[in-house]
Design an enzyme around this catalytic site. Structure first.
Site, PDB file in Angstrom:
ATOM      1  CE  LYS A 166      -1.598  -1.670   3.865  1.00 38.75           C
ATOM      2  NZ  LYS A 166      -2.114  -1.974   4.999  1.00 38.75           N
ATOM      3  CB  THR A 196      -5.462   8.412   7.816  1.00 40.75           C
ATOM      4  OG1 THR A 196      -4.283   8.820   8.739  1.00 40.75           O
ATOM      5  CG2 THR A 196      -5.502   9.457   6.873  1.00 40.75           C
ATOM      6  N   GLY A 198      -7.003   3.762  11.418  1.00 45.52           N
ATOM      7  CA  GLY A 198      -7.707   2.509  10.944  1.00 45.52           C
ATOM      8  C   GLY A 198      -7.911   2.451   9.202  1.00 45.52           C
ATOM      9  CB  THR A 199      -6.409   4.135   6.317  1.00 46.93           C
ATOM     10  OG1 THR A 199      -4.927   3.851   6.868  1.00 46.93           O
ATOM     11  CG2 THR A 199      -6.915   5.278   6.204  1.00 46.93           C
ATOM     12  N   GLY A 200      -5.588   0.908   7.283  1.00 45.38           N
ATOM     13  CA  GLY A 200      -5.004  -0.242   6.943  1.00 45.38           C
ATOM     14  C   GLY A 200      -6.014  -1.512   7.374  1.00 45.38           C
ATOM     15  CB  CYS A 201      -7.914  -2.063  10.604  1.00 45.89           C
ATOM     16  SG  CYS A 201      -6.684  -1.742  11.464  1.00 45.89           S
TER      17      CYS A 201
HETATM   18  O1  PXL Z   1      -1.987  -0.512  12.622  1.00 44.46           O
HETATM   19  C1  PXL Z   1      -3.435  -1.055  12.678  1.00 44.46           C
HETATM   20  C2  PXL Z   1      -4.022  -1.286  14.143  1.00 44.46           C
HETATM   21  C3  PXL Z   1      -4.330  -2.809  14.167  1.00 44.46           C
HETATM   22  N1  PXL Z   1      -4.839  -3.083  15.449  1.00 44.46           N
HETATM   23  C4  PXL Z   1      -5.087  -2.287  16.354  1.00 44.46           C
HETATM   24  C5  PXL Z   1      -4.914  -0.896  16.159  1.00 44.46           C
HETATM   25  C6  PXL Z   1      -4.204  -0.410  15.065  1.00 44.46           C
HETATM   26  C7  PXL Z   1      -3.831   0.839  14.921  1.00 44.46           C
HETATM   27  O2  PXL Z   1      -4.142   1.739  15.748  1.00 44.46           O
HETATM   28  O3  PXL Z   1      -5.333   0.117  17.115  1.00 44.46           O
HETATM   29  C8  PXL Z   1      -5.825  -2.862  17.580  1.00 44.46           C
END
Ligand code: PXL
Length: 251
Positions: A166, A196, A198-201
């Site tokens: 990404k 932004t 939580g974008t990856g999740c």
């Molecule tokens: O980086 C992603 C991520 C994954 N899991 C939890 C998070 C975060 C980012 O804040 O809090 C629980």
């Protein structure tokens, strides 16, 4: 049609924007029944992570087995796993579906989980690193399209079936690179915002939801990225730090 089912194995973000909360909201938005195995608990808000408590690996393993034996998912994803022992518990599990690995390096000690995350790659139908995570897995800096290509090939050689690097942290447009044996790029204009969280999740959850519905990988990534862009653009402006996305976004 049967209800599609997706499983997230990830950590809790009590502020609701990232982690398992973001995954469940995204699954729901995509019309997919969501299951959630908790791996760790964070204390955090939009301003930062204050504490991480990793759950006992046996407890994580029992949760996974309880879910798989009763309501097996059509696709699964991993987020923050927190410890090598939890990663090993997942490596040992036989999933009945494609597994999307979002290689989050968060741990109790703050020490890098890079080497342990490598163990998961042979299990991954898709791995979705950002530039830093790709560098950690590939073992060299990743900062532009040509190093993204080299990293994707390296990460595939470590066992991941497909690799999506990404480029949200690149200068200019957000260009993501998918390697499935050949290269595909997914480009979107950068949206200037601090919101932004939580974008990856959210992105990997959206891809997982589309896979659960039976989409092919390229279509799943395209749909997920459209949703992600709409979710960033429509952020509700919550919190004093980097706030969450709009998980109600239309796409
Ligand atoms: O980086 C992603 C991520 C994954 N899991 C939890 C998070 C975060 C980012 O804040 O809090 C629980």
């Amino acid at each position: 049609m049967k209800t599609p089912i997706a499983l997230s194995i990830a950590g809790s973000d009590p502020s609701g924007g990232a982690g398992i909360q973001a995954d469940l909201k995204t699954f729901h938005r995509f019309g997919v029944y969501g299951e959630a195995v908790l791996t760790l608990v964070t204390v955090q808000n939009t301003r930062g992570v204050r504490r991480v408590e990793v759950l006992d690996p046996g407890l994580v393993r029992e949760q996974i087995h309880a879910v798989l034996e009763d309501i097996p998912p059509n696709a699964a994803k991993t987020g923050a796993l927190g410890s090598r022992a939890v990663i090993e518990a997942i490596v040992e599990t036989d999933f009945p579906c494609p597994l999307v690995v979002d290689p989050v390096a968060m741990s109790t000690s703050g020490t890098a989980l890079g080497e342990s995350l490598e163990l998961l790659l042979p299990r991954a139908f898709l791995v979705t690193p950002n530039l830093d995570e790709a560098a950690l897995l590939a073992g060299f800096p990743v900062a532009d399209l040509s190093s993204m290509q080299r990293a994707a090939e390296k990460i595939a050689s470590l066992g991941a079936k497909n690799v999506l690097i990404k480029g949200g942290h690149l200068q200019g447009d957000a260009i993501d690179l998918l390697f499935d044996g050949s290269f595909h790029t997914f480009s979107a204009a950068r949206i200037e915002t601090r919101h932004t969280h939580g974008t990856g999740c959210t992105y990997s959850a959206a891809i997982t939801a589309e896979l659960a519905k039976g989409s092919g990988l390229i279509a799943a990534v395209r749909t997920a990225k459209n949703f992600l862009c709409a979710a960033i653009a429509g952020h509700p402006g919550l919190g004093r730090g980097s706030g969450p996305l709009d998980h109600f976004a239309k796409f």
